[in-house]
Design a protein around this motif. Structure first.
Motif, short mmCIF file in Angstrom:
data_model
loop_
_atom_site.label_atom_id
_atom_site.label_comp_id
_atom_site.label_asym_id
_atom_site.label_seq_id
_atom_site.Cartn_x
_atom_site.Cartn_y
_atom_site.Cartn_z
N TYR A 30 0.84 -1.19 0.00
CA TYR A 30 0.00 0.00 0.00
C TYR A 30 0.88 1.26 0.00
O TYR A 30 0.66 2.17 -0.80
N ALA A 31 1.87 1.29 0.88
CA ALA A 31 2.73 2.47 1.00
C ALA A 31 3.45 2.77 -0.32
O ALA A 31 3.64 3.93 -0.67
N ILE A 32 3.82 1.74 -1.04
CA ILE A 32 4.56 1.92 -2.29
C ILE A 32 3.65 2.32 -3.44
O ILE A 32 4.04 3.11 -4.30
N THR A 33 2.42 1.80 -3.47
CA THR A 33 1.57 1.96 -4.66
C THR A 33 0.40 2.93 -4.52
O THR A 33 -0.12 3.40 -5.51
N ALA A 34 -0.01 3.23 -3.31
CA ALA A 34 -1.26 3.97 -3.12
C ALA A 34 -1.22 5.40 -3.66
O ALA A 34 -2.22 5.87 -4.20
N GLN A 35 -0.11 6.08 -3.53
CA GLN A 35 -0.08 7.47 -3.96
C GLN A 35 -0.35 7.60 -5.46
O GLN A 35 -1.15 8.45 -5.88
N ALA A 36 0.28 6.75 -6.25
CA ALA A 36 0.05 6.80 -7.70
C ALA A 36 -1.41 6.48 -8.03
O ALA A 36 -2.02 7.13 -8.89
N GLN A 37 -1.97 5.48 -7.33
CA GLN A 37 -3.38 5.14 -7.58
C GLN A 37 -4.29 6.29 -7.17
O GLN A 37 -5.27 6.59 -7.85
#
Length: 108
Positions: A30-37
């Protein structure tokens, strides 16, 4: 900064760990991917609805983590995002009402 191949491998390892029930691994995903999503969702449904849709997206990922191929997380997220967008289109009025209730104004 992690290069693309290393990040892809890191995500695959985290997916595998999450499939084994490691919640910390899922939190890292989540920490790695959530911002882009999140920013993708803002572009599609606006700031007010994006947070709710992001939460729903990662609930879908958590529920389906066992069926996600470890090397295909990003593709899965983007496909899930497309499905969530369809859901948002069907329930956008509900989301607008929810936002309106939170802000005390008209969210349309």
């Amino acid at each position: 900064m992690i290069d693309g191949r290393k990040q892809h491998r890191q995500l695959a390892i985290l997916v595998h760990r999450a499939q084994e029930g490691d919640r910390t691994a899922f939190e890292e995903l989540y920490a790695i991917t959530a911002q882009a999503q999140y920013f993708t969702m803002i572009g599609k449904v606006g700031v007010d609805a994006a947070a709710d849709l992001l939460q729903e997206l990662y609930l879908v990922v958590w529920r389906n983590i066992g069926s996600i191929h470890p090397d295909a997380l990003i593709s899965y997220l983007n496909t899930s995002l497309a499905h969530q967008q369809a859901l948002a289109n069907l329930s956008l009025d509900d989301l607008r009402r929810k936002v309106s209730q939170r802000t005390g104004g008209d969210a349309s």
